[in-house]
Design a protein around this motif. Sequence first.
Motif, PDB file in Angstrom:
ATOM      1  N   LEU A 176       0.830  -1.204   0.000  1.00  0.00           N
ATOM      2  CA  LEU A 176       0.000   0.000   0.000  1.00  0.00           C
ATOM      3  C   LEU A 176       0.864   1.255   0.000  1.00  0.00           C
ATOM      4  O   LEU A 176       0.559   2.230  -0.697  1.00  0.00           O
ATOM      5  CB  LEU A 176      -0.938   0.004   1.207  1.00  0.00           C
ATOM      6  CG  LEU A 176      -1.801   1.255   1.418  1.00  0.00           C
ATOM      7  CD1 LEU A 176      -2.597   1.614   0.163  1.00  0.00           C
ATOM      8  CD2 LEU A 176      -2.738   1.067   2.605  1.00  0.00           C
ATOM      9  N   GLY A 272      -6.172  -3.630  -2.921  1.00  0.00           N
ATOM     10  CA  GLY A 272      -5.469  -4.533  -2.029  1.00  0.00           C
ATOM     11  C   GLY A 272      -6.317  -4.893  -0.830  1.00  0.00           C
ATOM     12  O   GLY A 272      -7.314  -4.223  -0.518  1.00  0.00           O
ATOM     13  N   SER A 299      -1.826  -7.091  -3.012  1.00  0.00           N
ATOM     14  CA  SER A 299      -2.367  -6.054  -3.893  1.00  0.00           C
ATOM     15  C   SER A 299      -2.512  -6.617  -5.300  1.00  0.00           C
ATOM     16  O   SER A 299      -2.189  -7.777  -5.554  1.00  0.00           O
ATOM     17  CB  SER A 299      -1.461  -4.825  -3.903  1.00  0.00           C
ATOM     18  OG  SER A 299      -0.190  -5.148  -4.440  1.00  0.00           O
TER      19      SER A 299
END
Length: 403
Positions: A176, A272, A299
């Motif tokens: 992320l 994700g 993800s």
Amino acid sequence: MRGEVPVRLTTTQMTMAGFIAGILTSSAALADGGKPLDGLRGAIEPSGLSIEAEYTGEWVSAHQGAADGKSFFLDNVNVLVNWDLEKAFGLKGTTLYMNVLGNSGDRPNDRIGTLEGVSNLEVADGRFKVYEFAVEQAFGDNTSVSFGYIDLNAHFYATDASGLLVGPPYGIGTELAATGSNGPSIFPSTSLALVGKFKPTENSYLRVGVFGARAHNWGDPGSSNNFNEGSLVIAEAGLTSRGLLALGGWRYTDKVAAYRPTGPAASIQPWGIYGLVEQPLIESETGPSVTGFVRAGVSDGDTSDFTGSFSAGFLVDRALPGRPNSQFSLGVRHAYVSDQFKDTARSNGDTPKSGESGVEVTVADQLTSSISLQGSLHYAPNPGAVKSAEDALISSVRLTVAF
């Protein structure tokens, strides 16, 4: 020359040593067990204002790897202001908060070469900025809404037990953190956001956030429009009856170019999911207490250099005999790299690995009410996830002064 330290580093170290020595020897507040700003805090408390200020200086030294023999200095200043508007103006459940952030110093990972970094204080460009500025409105005890410049990691993808570790992946998952044209709304830049929090029961919660997809604070270069690249939507639900068990997911609203090694490039919305586990392993009121954590996320794998990440470890409170504020922590991490990363590495003549791993151990103690000291050791085999890279061994020492 191996072991040579730049003059700039030596000067900074001497300045910091003098600064800390001055605080320790001349401040009556510290000698009395208080903090320098305690007087100001007492004066403004009736108006609903509170203030906390903290300075952290860190020395990072490389003992093996690409930066062998090099030393680096970096630092961080935080000033946190909270204003209880109910106490000040009778606005029930309303709080205004601001976080002023300042960073300067070296960029050790430019030389060390890990994918995930070794210090959560390192920034590309140091400057002072208003990092967070938001208002929170509570509706009873179980619901609240916040609006403004908000740190996503303060509400999502976070575990308390991993917080002592100084490596960036123990704060938020790398898959992320690597998204967005300027990163998501996390250190060192945030974006405008709306965050809602709800507690259906005493031991459960639901959080939902909408963040501008382009992180940008006042003082950052470039466009200040956080939503000119769409939004990042994130949600997390958790159980807190004993420790933490949580599941979260995120998605960008705008499509970006995706890398497909077996076919033509496409455009998709990056997405994700992640999970968090934090559980007490040993509980004690007087002796060492141990809390374990596991964090994992995946993800889409087509829009960044990472397909997922994993970290696990434990935190020991009261780790040192006779030192009630001492802590020890160990963490292991692994970031899984994408096909895009591997193909780029091969085109540069490298042999990529499936990902990058690392181990960190750290110990910290609060020396006085204002001074704390922390030492860490990091080991990263084949940093950069390429087989040709020499294993890296790094130590770091942090000195934190709370005012």
